[in-house]
Structures are given as structure tokens and as C-alpha cells.
Design a protein around this motif. Sequence first.
Motif, PDB file in Angstrom:
ATOM      1  N   GLU A 209       3.440  -2.456  -4.300  1.00  0.00           N
ATOM      2  CA  GLU A 209       2.600  -3.530  -3.756  1.00  0.00           C
ATOM      3  C   GLU A 209       1.411  -3.036  -2.935  1.00  0.00           C
ATOM      4  O   GLU A 209       0.583  -3.827  -2.526  1.00  0.00           O
ATOM      5  CB  GLU A 209       3.458  -4.433  -2.860  1.00  0.00           C
ATOM      6  N   HIS A 210       1.340  -1.745  -2.644  1.00  0.00           N
ATOM      7  CA  HIS A 210       0.297  -1.249  -1.743  1.00  0.00           C
ATOM      8  C   HIS A 210      -0.703  -0.368  -2.486  1.00  0.00           C
ATOM      9  O   HIS A 210      -0.324   0.570  -3.165  1.00  0.00           O
ATOM     10  CB  HIS A 210       0.934  -0.449  -0.602  1.00  0.00           C
ATOM     11  N   LEU A 211      -1.968  -0.699  -2.322  1.00  0.00           N
ATOM     12  CA  LEU A 211      -3.044   0.071  -2.925  1.00  0.00           C
ATOM     13  C   LEU A 211      -3.415   1.184  -1.950  1.00  0.00           C
ATOM     14  O   LEU A 211      -3.973   0.936  -0.881  1.00  0.00           O
ATOM     15  CB  LEU A 211      -4.251  -0.829  -3.199  1.00  0.00           C
ATOM     16  N   ASP A 212      -3.048   2.408  -2.277  1.00  0.00           N
ATOM     17  CA  ASP A 212      -3.271   3.542  -1.388  1.00  0.00           C
ATOM     18  C   ASP A 212      -4.714   4.000  -1.494  1.00  0.00           C
ATOM     19  O   ASP A 212      -5.302   4.010  -2.575  1.00  0.00           O
ATOM     20  CB  ASP A 212      -2.317   4.682  -1.766  1.00  0.00           C
ATOM     21  N   HIS A 213      -5.279   4.353  -0.352  1.00  0.00           N
ATOM     22  CA  HIS A 213      -6.669   4.830  -0.325  1.00  0.00           C
ATOM     23  C   HIS A 213      -6.825   5.870   0.772  1.00  0.00           C
ATOM     24  O   HIS A 213      -6.046   5.935   1.712  1.00  0.00           O
ATOM     25  CB  HIS A 213      -7.635   3.661  -0.089  1.00  0.00           C
ATOM     26  N   ASP A 214      -7.825   6.692   0.636  1.00  0.00           N
ATOM     27  CA  ASP A 214      -8.155   7.702   1.638  1.00  0.00           C
ATOM     28  C   ASP A 214      -8.893   6.986   2.773  1.00  0.00           C
ATOM     29  O   ASP A 214      -9.929   6.353   2.536  1.00  0.00           O
ATOM     30  CB  ASP A 214      -9.049   8.771   1.003  1.00  0.00           C
ATOM     31  N   HIS A 215      -8.368   7.104   3.972  1.00  0.00           N
ATOM     32  CA  HIS A 215      -8.983   6.393   5.088  1.00  0.00           C
ATOM     33  C   HIS A 215     -10.332   6.988   5.479  1.00  0.00           C
ATOM     34  O   HIS A 215     -11.167   6.287   6.048  1.00  0.00           O
ATOM     35  CB  HIS A 215      -8.036   6.376   6.296  1.00  0.00           C
ATOM     36  N   GLY A 216     -10.548   8.252   5.180  1.00  0.00           N
ATOM     37  CA  GLY A 216     -11.837   8.876   5.495  1.00  0.00           C
ATOM     38  C   GLY A 216     -12.942   8.421   4.565  1.00  0.00           C
ATOM     39  O   GLY A 216     -14.004   7.974   5.001  1.00  0.00           O
ATOM     40  N   SER A 217     -12.676   8.519   3.266  1.00  0.00           N
ATOM     41  CA  SER A 217     -13.721   8.195   2.292  1.00  0.00           C
ATOM     42  C   SER A 217     -13.616   6.767   1.757  1.00  0.00           C
ATOM     43  O   SER A 217     -14.580   6.248   1.208  1.00  0.00           O
ATOM     44  CB  SER A 217     -13.636   9.164   1.106  1.00  0.00           C
ATOM     45  N   GLY A 218     -12.430   6.162   1.886  1.00  0.00           N
ATOM     46  CA  GLY A 218     -12.220   4.824   1.345  1.00  0.00           C
ATOM     47  C   GLY A 218     -11.891   4.833  -0.138  1.00  0.00           C
ATOM     48  O   GLY A 218     -11.719   3.790  -0.751  1.00  0.00           O
ATOM     49  N   LYS A 219     -11.819   6.022  -0.743  1.00  0.00           N
ATOM     50  CA  LYS A 219     -11.562   6.148  -2.179  1.00  0.00           C
ATOM     51  C   LYS A 219     -10.128   5.715  -2.506  1.00  0.00           C
ATOM     52  O   LYS A 219      -9.168   6.104  -1.850  1.00  0.00           O
ATOM     53  CB  LYS A 219     -11.763   7.596  -2.620  1.00  0.00           C
ATOM     54  N   ILE A 220     -10.008   4.910  -3.556  1.00  0.00           N
ATOM     55  CA  ILE A 220      -8.711   4.420  -4.013  1.00  0.00           C
ATOM     56  C   ILE A 220      -7.966   5.554  -4.701  1.00  0.00           C
ATOM     57  O   ILE A 220      -8.539   6.280  -5.514  1.00  0.00           O
ATOM     58  CB  ILE A 220      -8.890   3.244  -5.005  1.00  0.00           C
ATOM     59  N   ARG A 221      -6.677   5.706  -4.373  1.00  0.00           N
ATOM     60  CA  ARG A 221      -5.870   6.746  -5.011  1.00  0.00           C
ATOM     61  C   ARG A 221      -4.951   6.132  -6.062  1.00  0.00           C
ATOM     62  O   ARG A 221      -5.065   6.435  -7.234  1.00  0.00           O
ATOM     63  CB  ARG A 221      -5.077   7.511  -3.954  1.00  0.00           C
ATOM     64  N   SER A 222      -3.986   5.324  -5.659  1.00  0.00           N
ATOM     65  CA  SER A 222      -3.076   4.687  -6.623  1.00  0.00           C
ATOM     66  C   SER A 222      -2.239   3.646  -5.910  1.00  0.00           C
ATOM     67  O   SER A 222      -2.356   3.448  -4.706  1.00  0.00           O
ATOM     68  CB  SER A 222      -2.180   5.730  -7.296  1.00  0.00           C
ATOM     69  N   LEU A 223      -1.361   2.986  -6.672  1.00  0.00           N
ATOM     70  CA  LEU A 223      -0.449   2.000  -6.108  1.00  0.00           C
ATOM     71  C   LEU A 223       0.832   2.692  -5.651  1.00  0.00           C
ATOM     72  O   LEU A 223       1.374   3.539  -6.359  1.00  0.00           O
ATOM     73  CB  LEU A 223      -0.102   0.932  -7.154  1.00  0.00           C
ATOM     74  N   LEU A 224       1.301   2.319  -4.456  1.00  0.00           N
ATOM     75  CA  LEU A 224       2.516   2.889  -3.889  1.00  0.00           C
ATOM     76  C   LEU A 224       3.445   1.778  -3.419  1.00  0.00           C
ATOM     77  O   LEU A 224       2.988   0.674  -3.105  1.00  0.00           O
ATOM     78  CB  LEU A 224       2.190   3.778  -2.675  1.00  0.00           C
ATOM     79  N   CYS A 225       4.732   2.112  -3.343  1.00  0.00           N
ATOM     80  CA  CYS A 225       5.675   1.173  -2.738  1.00  0.00           C
ATOM     81  C   CYS A 225       5.463   1.213  -1.220  1.00  0.00           C
ATOM     82  O   CYS A 225       4.787   2.099  -0.696  1.00  0.00           O
ATOM     83  CB  CYS A 225       7.115   1.537  -3.099  1.00  0.00           C
ATOM     84  N   GLN A 226       6.063   0.286  -0.522  1.00  0.00           N
ATOM     85  CA  GLN A 226       5.874   0.202   0.919  1.00  0.00           C
ATOM     86  C   GLN A 226       6.357   1.463   1.637  1.00  0.00           C
ATOM     87  O   GLN A 226       5.684   1.989   2.518  1.00  0.00           O
ATOM     88  CB  GLN A 226       6.611  -1.013   1.471  1.00  0.00           C
ATOM     89  N   ARG A 227       7.537   1.968   1.255  1.00  0.00           N
ATOM     90  CA  ARG A 227       8.087   3.165   1.909  1.00  0.00           C
ATOM     91  C   ARG A 227       7.141   4.357   1.792  1.00  0.00           C
ATOM     92  O   ARG A 227       6.852   5.041   2.774  1.00  0.00           O
ATOM     93  CB  ARG A 227       9.436   3.523   1.288  1.00  0.00           C
ATOM     94  N   CYS A 228       6.687   4.623   0.582  1.00  0.00           N
ATOM     95  CA  CYS A 228       5.807   5.783   0.361  1.00  0.00           C
ATOM     96  C   CYS A 228       4.464   5.602   1.066  1.00  0.00           C
ATOM     97  O   CYS A 228       3.931   6.541   1.663  1.00  0.00           O
ATOM     98  CB  CYS A 228       5.615   6.027  -1.128  1.00  0.00           C
ATOM     99  N   ASN A 229       3.923   4.408   1.028  1.00  0.00           N
ATOM    100  CA  ASN A 229       2.646   4.136   1.682  1.00  0.00           C
ATOM    101  C   ASN A 229       2.774   4.315   3.194  1.00  0.00           C
ATOM    102  O   ASN A 229       1.936   4.963   3.826  1.00  0.00           O
ATOM    103  CB  ASN A 229       2.169   2.725   1.348  1.00  0.00           C
ATOM    104  N   PHE A 230       3.837   3.773   3.793  1.00  0.00           N
ATOM    105  CA  PHE A 230       4.045   3.923   5.230  1.00  0.00           C
ATOM    106  C   PHE A 230       4.292   5.388   5.582  1.00  0.00           C
ATOM    107  O   PHE A 230       3.825   5.871   6.600  1.00  0.00           O
ATOM    108  CB  PHE A 230       5.213   3.069   5.700  1.00  0.00           C
ATOM    109  N   GLY A 231       5.046   6.084   4.736  1.00  0.00           N
ATOM    110  CA  GLY A 231       5.326   7.500   4.981  1.00  0.00           C
ATOM    111  C   GLY A 231       4.051   8.315   5.045  1.00  0.00           C
ATOM    112  O   GLY A 231       3.866   9.130   5.955  1.00  0.00           O
ATOM    113  N   LEU A 232       3.161   8.097   4.088  1.00  0.00           N
ATOM    114  CA  LEU A 232       1.884   8.822   4.113  1.00  0.00           C
ATOM    115  C   LEU A 232       1.102   8.493   5.383  1.00  0.00           C
ATOM    116  O   LEU A 232       0.531   9.378   6.019  1.00  0.00           O
ATOM    117  CB  LEU A 232       1.039   8.467   2.891  1.00  0.00           C
TER     118      LEU A 232
END
Length: 164
Positions: free
Chosen positions: A64-87
Amino acid sequence: MSHENYSRNSGQSSGFGSTCLACKRRSQNETYWRRRYGMSRSQVDQLRRAQSDRCAICGDQSPEHLDHDHGSGKIRSLLCQRCNFGLGLYRDDPELLRAAADYVEEHRDEQRLERPRPLAQRRQQVSGRVGSPPVGSRRRPPGTRRTDLCSRGRALPAAREVDG
């Protein structure tokens, strides 16, 4: 359609908007993806199909989570909540993530070396004497129940008279 199926709008004399709730939700959803990530909902759906509707890290279904680089804003991929929060909790720092993985592996190896004793042996070591309550317990040993107390723990008047 009845008016309950329409969005609310305090600017209208009727108190209701001109779009139905389902259309408003779709529009807001599309607006969210555009505003937040610069992507349309269809682009997100394409990304989901490219990942076979699986988290890019752990493989759980329906991320459910669209992962992105907070520095550049570039989209990486879709992650589950656990993996997204872990990163996020590891601040997207590969060195911290590697250190955490090393830590888990090191302790996992130590735990494999320690063979747990059977449950019966562990109980004997902990319990001490048979029939005694555990250390720190307020339970009384069997056969020492007081009968001269009421349900609130106060001494009964009859018990005082007999003792006195």
C-alpha cells in the motif's frame, strides 16, 4: 440518487455538493497521487502490475505504500507497511540496515548454539519445592487458607470473640 449519497458542501443552500460520494472519492484519490508523487493513479497501477502486486522487499501481497527517496523525491517502488516503516526508521541508510542485519544474524547463530532444556527440567529449576507458591507470589501454600476473613479481607466479628 438520494441526497445522502452526495458529498457535503456548506457553501450550497442545500448543504450538499454536486458530485456523488463515489466520484468525489475517485477524484480525491487521483488528486492525492498527483499532488504527493507527481503520478497518476494509472501509473501507480502500472507499477503495481510490474511488481506482480507484491512488496518489493518481502513479497507480501497488495503493498500500500509508494516508497520514494526523501532527498530527491524519486519514486522507487511499492512496499508493504512494515518494510516502508523499517526503511524510514533506519533513515534509508544502507549502513544502518546492514548493521541491523548483522546484529540479527549474530544473535540468531548464538541462539542455535544454545540448546533449550526440556520444559519439565526448566519447571523443576524454577519452582523449587513442590506445592509452594512461586517466589513473589501472594498465593498461600496449600492447606493454609484463612477462614476467619470476609470477602473483603476483614476479620469476622465471630472469630474475634472466640479468640478473645
